[in-house]
Design an enzyme around this catalytic site. Structure first.
Site, PDB file in Angstrom:
ATOM      1  N   ARG A  32     -55.436  26.075  78.281  1.00  0.00           N
ATOM      2  CA  ARG A  32     -55.780  26.268  76.871  1.00  0.00           C
ATOM      3  C   ARG A  32     -56.436  25.004  76.299  1.00  0.00           C
ATOM      4  NH1 ARG A  32     -52.609  30.419  74.519  1.00  0.00           N
ATOM      5  NH2 ARG A  32     -52.241  32.045  76.061  1.00  0.00           N
ATOM      6  N   LYS A  77     -50.871  24.425  79.180  1.00  0.00           N
ATOM      7  CA  LYS A  77     -51.274  23.540  78.082  1.00  0.00           C
ATOM      8  C   LYS A  77     -51.219  22.088  78.527  1.00  0.00           C
ATOM      9  CE  LYS A  77     -49.658  26.784  74.566  1.00  0.00           C
ATOM     10  NZ  LYS A  77     -48.746  27.023  73.418  1.00  0.00           N
ATOM     11  N   CYS A  97     -45.509  28.441  62.395  1.00  0.00           N
ATOM     12  CA  CYS A  97     -46.454  29.298  63.102  1.00  0.00           C
ATOM     13  C   CYS A  97     -46.971  30.381  62.152  1.00  0.00           C
ATOM     14  CB  CYS A  97     -45.795  29.924  64.325  1.00  0.00           C
ATOM     15  SG  CYS A  97     -44.548  31.167  63.927  1.00  0.00           S
ATOM     16  N   CYS A 115     -48.955  38.424  63.587  1.00  0.00           N
ATOM     17  CA  CYS A 115     -48.459  38.263  64.947  1.00  0.00           C
ATOM     18  C   CYS A 115     -47.567  39.430  65.347  1.00  0.00           C
ATOM     19  CB  CYS A 115     -47.684  36.948  65.081  1.00  0.00           C
ATOM     20  SG  CYS A 115     -47.013  36.706  66.739  1.00  0.00           S
ATOM     21  N   CYS A 126     -40.361  33.774  65.809  1.00  0.00           N
ATOM     22  CA  CYS A 126     -39.732  34.327  67.009  1.00  0.00           C
ATOM     23  C   CYS A 126     -39.410  33.158  67.920  1.00  0.00           C
ATOM     24  CB  CYS A 126     -40.660  35.346  67.680  1.00  0.00           C
ATOM     25  SG  CYS A 126     -41.983  34.593  68.666  1.00  0.00           S
ATOM     26  N   CYS A 181     -44.311  28.674  69.062  1.00  0.00           N
ATOM     27  CA  CYS A 181     -45.653  28.255  68.648  1.00  0.00           C
ATOM     28  C   CYS A 181     -45.623  27.217  67.520  1.00  0.00           C
ATOM     29  CB  CYS A 181     -46.481  29.465  68.217  1.00  0.00           C
ATOM     30  SG  CYS A 181     -46.757  30.649  69.548  1.00  0.00           S
TER      31      CYS A 181
END
Length: 557
Positions: free
Chosen positions: A144, A210, A431, A437, A476, A480
């Site tokens: 990413r 990442k 996030c 999302c 969640c 993120c």
């Protein structure tokens, strides 16, 4: 090794995708639905997009017997997080023409736009292409966006690290030309042999990967949460090489103890850029070959390292590299935050870091942030750099231009908003979560600002309002918003409910621990009130809230 007889469905989709093309052309031509075909929903991620829908309107549309209101999020590939003023102006135009209009700065130093209808996806990407921007590999089972310490004023060596981020990004791009076939209408006949990909082959990686690069003393990239972490080792005012760590990742699944957050483990030190690039490449190939392709919940590099052992993983990487890592060298992080306001670098250029709450760049009646930034971009006198804390740096401003930029910052209220926001608010990250999302169980970016407003008086009650406490929220457990790596972390469990985690350190070197489970706002405020009260009375000299709460957790076990 992976059980080839029990591969996840995504593995089949990738290997039979004709270089990530699938049936995307046919999906885009289907006017009957705002969605694309099911397999294509996997493939579109490799092109930097996710199919989403407006979850606020699901129930209404179901009642009217309409399909969900599908749209697409597009994320740019911006290694090191840099845009020219001309590119920012173009981004502003594209956002207004094709998306919700909100420009979203992410925790990985890039930009994403939401609410793009299917018929606007291709025009959006073509508009980006005209401005020398792309979304290749911004999502999907590939490397990413590569992050790098954001503020060049941190070190004269920043440029060297930033250029390394760009080289790694280029090295790790998929070789398929499908992005140009599908979105740019490149009519050249593609030689499929030219698309042979020695890094990703035809199966790509088991999951996303990442990479982050940190230049001490600032860990503003949260380097150890990355699959591959590079820490610049500075000796005699030069980058002598990099410590390399691997195995970071914050995602988990509620109720699944086999999943967990993890910080990267040090593999060792390498002393040349050539070796860094080779080591990164081979860390990826080992993950490609040994990563779990049966259960996507267990397919990140952290699980591969824990399966092979850190020594086993290092040995395999060294074998493929043809050289051994040296022992990791000493380094020290002193902070993990953005330096708000004006700073001058070693070249005499000025940098202004402004606070963008949860990365949302938009205009309101009270605060015309988006319009103000457009006016600054139109001067052509400031570049735009993004931070992993979702903020923006106006950079590379010449001494003779500083007064003009400063005037525009005041005119739009940007400098006032940055100066007057509390320490807690400026150290908050959230996030996207609801309403777009699909994985979100609870709110995050839409809710955390109001929760911070309610926490601020509690801090003031105990004289803690100037403490740089990090607070992060995710809708969640996928991480993120980097909540597992905060002094105070909230992880959504259901609408209005969160697990409260405490005890992470301020420098990003220790994860936090779950303290309260599935609680709502009233209990959150009550719990923090109690903790801040104990902290104010029992803290050691200069002890951070994270270190205190970590110590406190040991006493109540």
């Amino acid at each position: 090794m992976t059980d080839k007889n029990n591969l996840s469905p995504v593995e089949r989709i990738k290997t039979s995708s004709n270089g990530l093309r699938g049936t995307l052309k046919e999906s885009l031509l289907d006017d009957f639905t705002g969605a694309i075909r099911e397999d294509d929903q996997t493939l579109i991620k490799f092109h930097g997009m996710y199919q989403q829908d407006d979850r606020d309107r699901r129930e209404e549309r179901i009642k009217k017997k309409l399909e969900w209101l599908y749209s697409y999020m597009i994320r740019l590939r911006l290694p090191g997080g840099f845009l020219t003023p001309e590119q920012w102006s173009g981004l502003n135009e594209i956002a207004g023409e094709h998306s919700t209009g909100v420009i979203k700065i992410t925790t990985r130093q890039t930009i994403q736009l939401h609410g793009i209808l299917k018929s606007h996806v291709k025009p959006t990407i073509q508009s980006f292409n005209l401005r020398h921007l792309d979304s290749i590999a911004a999502c999907g089972d590939v490397n990413r966006n590569v992050t790098c310490t954001s503020n060049p004023s941190e070190s004269p060596l920043h440029q060297e690290a930033y250029e390394l981020a760009a080289k790694i990004s280029e090295m790790c791009l998929p070789k398929t030309k499908s992005y140009y076939d599908l979105w740019i209408d490149d009519e050249l006949v593609v030689d499929r042999k030219a698309e042979e990909d020695p890094l990703y082959q035809d199966r790509y990686l088991p999951r996303k990967l990442k990479i982050g690069i940190a230049v001490p003393p600032n860990n503003d990239v949260d380097v150890f949460i990355n699959d591959i972490a590079l820490i610049a080792i500075i000796e005699n005012d030069k980058i002598a090489g990099y410590n390399i760590a691997a195995g970071g990742g914050l995602g988990a699944t509620h109720g699944n103890e086999a999943t967990y957050a993890r910080l990267a483990s040090l593999l060792g030190f390498v002393d040349t850029e050539e070796k860094v690039l080779k080591a990164v490449y081979e860390i990826i190939t080992v993950q490609r070959d040994f990563g779990n392709r049966n259960d996507r919940k267990l397919s990140r590099l952290k699980y591969t390292i824990d399966k092979l052992g850190i020594d086993g993983y290092r040995t395999e990487v060294e074998k493929r590299c043809g050289f051994n890592f040296e022992p990791a060298r000493e380094f020290k992080f002193e902070q993990r935050k953005d330096r708000y306001g004006w700073v001058k670098n070693h070249e005499g250029k000025w940098f202004y870091t402004l606070f963008v709450e949860h990365g949302r760049v938009l205009d309101t009646e009270e605060y015309p942030l988006k319009s103000g930034l457009l006016k600054i971009a139109e001067t052509g006198k400031a570049n735009f750099r993004f931070t992993c804390n979702q903020n923006l740096i106006l950079s590379d401003i010449l001494e003779e231009d500083k007064a003009e930029i400063e005037s525009l910052l005041k005119e739009s209220g940007i400098s006032t908003y940055t100066d007057e926001s509390s320490a807690l608010r400026k150290n908050s990250v959230a996030c996207v979560a609801l309403n777009t999302c699909s994985l979100a169980l609870a709110e995050a970016q839409r809710y955390l600002p109001s929760l911070v407003t309610k926490i601020e008086p509690v801090l003031e009650k105990y004289g803690l309002q100037n403490e740089d406490i990090t607070i992060r929220m995710t809708g969640c457990p996928n991480g993120c918003g980097r909540s597992p790596n905060a002094e105070i972390g909230f992880v959504g469990t259901a609408y209005g409910k969160y697990n409260l985690h405490i005890g992470g350190d301020r420098l990003g070197m220790r994860l936090n621990t779950k303290f309260r489970e599935n609680i709502g706002e009233e209990e959150i405020i009550e719990t923090l009130d109690q903790l801040f009260g104990i902290y104010s009375e029992q803290r050691n000299e200069e002890e951070t809230f994270g270190d205190f709460s970590h110590r406190y957790l040991q006493t109540i076990k």
